[in-house]
Scaffold this active site. Structure first.
Site, short mmCIF file in Angstrom:
data_model
loop_
_atom_site.label_atom_id
_atom_site.label_comp_id
_atom_site.label_asym_id
_atom_site.label_seq_id
_atom_site.Cartn_x
_atom_site.Cartn_y
_atom_site.Cartn_z
N CYS A 106 50.31 17.02 -51.84
CA CYS A 106 49.63 17.61 -50.83
C CYS A 106 50.11 17.35 -49.55
CB CYS A 106 48.06 16.91 -51.05
SG CYS A 106 46.92 18.00 -49.68
N LYS A 146 52.91 16.19 -59.92
CA LYS A 146 53.23 17.37 -58.89
C LYS A 146 53.66 16.94 -57.69
CE LYS A 146 51.72 21.93 -57.44
NZ LYS A 146 51.84 21.95 -56.17
N GLY A 209 56.11 27.65 -56.25
CA GLY A 209 56.24 28.13 -54.91
C GLY A 209 56.69 29.69 -55.22
N ASP A 210 56.14 30.33 -54.23
CA ASP A 210 56.49 31.99 -53.90
C ASP A 210 56.54 32.85 -55.38
OD1 ASP A 210 56.69 31.14 -51.37
OD2 ASP A 210 58.85 31.49 -51.36
#
Length: 375
Positions: A106, A146, A209-210
């Site tokens: 985060c 994560k 990501g993406d």
């Protein structure tokens, strides 16, 4: 692909819903699961270890799972090893979940300023202590983590953190290919995901990501060699993306291209589920408001009607407004692209002296634990 194994849990196809504050509550997980046919792993919102140990009322609601959710997956946030250990032990002993994920990714200031989230892996000894407490108290439950690449380009941590995780018994690692300083801006570094996979071949590595489409997920696996994917912003207003992901990994069927009428039906069901979960229809519709722009992205809707949809306060009002739409509109070109937050940050808010020494615990104080869950 070979099957993704998270402890005793087989995840096939190897697709995970990323924890997102205010988004991945039980109603949204239900929608995603329905579209995937129950395949994949769907993680809760971020649960704060202090709030869990203290049995905060909001937190206890956030860890509620539908009886059809298998495995039940909780993401925990914490910066104090003892509190993390107590929270994990509570989950294991009270059978509150089947899988625990630890949040070291985060980037929001209220988290990093306390040394948590994506700031924490910079402190190698603290990271090791937290992982050791979590794994040792988890019993038979698998513990995953994560994380991001690091704090910024001058403070990259993911390779050190990966090796520490393996040494402490973590079952799998998910890497978001951005630093905390990037926030959600720029382009995710998929090469970093490949490097992490090479560095920790002992356990599964998942890329994040993406991933805006099912084809992006396949391309990430092909280009990085990762064992699975974690999907976050790409599914905002598109819970059917998980059906696309199943079709992509299994090589069957075609991708969903819903008409506005079909999208409107999902919107109404989403708002209904939120009301049932919160025990109040109006609260459910109000909570749903933030999803309106994501669901309607790309469709031709007048600004006034779009505004009214975003301030609806009852299911009847929401339904009536949607009946005014041109519901025969096909899925719009370009609507599969980026959505959600895309801005970057130039500075990460950290505790005083945090970067002075990567091995001490300066800056970690008694009040570092957040007392509310959900981000």
């Amino acid at each position: 692909m070979t099957q993704l194994q998270i402890g005793p849990h087989a995840v096939q196809p190897p697709v995970v819903l990323a924890p997102m504050a205010g988004i991945t509550n039980a109603p949204f997980r239900t929608l995603c699961r329905e579209f995937s046919g129950g395949k994949g792993l769907f993680v809760s919102e971020m649960i704060t270890t202090r709030a869990l140990v203290e049995r905060n009322e909001k937190t206890m609601q956030l860890i509620h799972f539908d009886e059809t959710e298998k495995p039940r997956s909780i993401q925990l946030y914490g910066v104090d090893p003892d509190t993390v250990g107590k929270a994990v032990r509570m989950i294991a002993e009270e059978d509150l979940a089947d899988h625990i994920d630890l949040n070291f990714g985060c980037p929001v200031p209220k988290v990093t300023r306390k040394g948590g989230g994506s700031a924490l892996p910079y402190k190698r000894h603290l990271l090791r202590s937290i992982l050791r407490e979590a794994v040792s108290n988890a019993g038979e439950l698998p513990v995953t983590m994560k994380m991001r690449k690091g704090i910024d380009d001058d403070h990259i941590t993911y390779l050190d953190a990966g090796r520490i995780a393996v040494e402490e018994g973590v079952t799998a690692i998910a890497l978001h290919g951005r630093t905390a300083a990037q926030h959600y801006g720029g382009t995710a570094d998929w090469d970093a995901i490949a490097r992490l996979k090479e560095a920790v071949p002992e356990i599964p590595v998942l890329g994040n990501g993406d991933i805006w489409s099912a084809d992006d997920a396949l391309r990430m696996v092909r280009e990085t060699g990762c064992d699975g994917v974690v999907v976050g912003r790409g599914c905002l207003g598109r819970p059917w993306l998980f059906g696309d992901l199943v079709a992509a990994f299994e090589g069957t069927g075609t991708y969903a291209r819903p008409t506005l009428k079909e999208v409107a039906a999902v919107m109404l069901r989403h708002a209904t589920l939120l009301g049932e979960w919160l025990g109040d229809e109006a609260r459910g519709v109000i909570d749903f408001r933030k999803h309106v722009a994501w669901y309607t992205k790309g469709f031709s809707i007048g600004s006034e009607l779009r505004k009214k949809l975003a301030i609806a306060s009852s299911l009847d009002e929401l339904d009536a407004l949607m009946s005014e739409l041109d519901l025969d509109q096909p899925w719009p070109a370009g609507a599969d692209g980026p959505r959600g937050r895309t801005s970057g940050r130039n500075r990460v808010v950290l505790p005083d002296g945090w970067l002075d020494d990567p091995y001490d615990r300066a800056g970690v104080t008694a009040d570092a634990e957040l007392d509310t869950s959900g981000g």
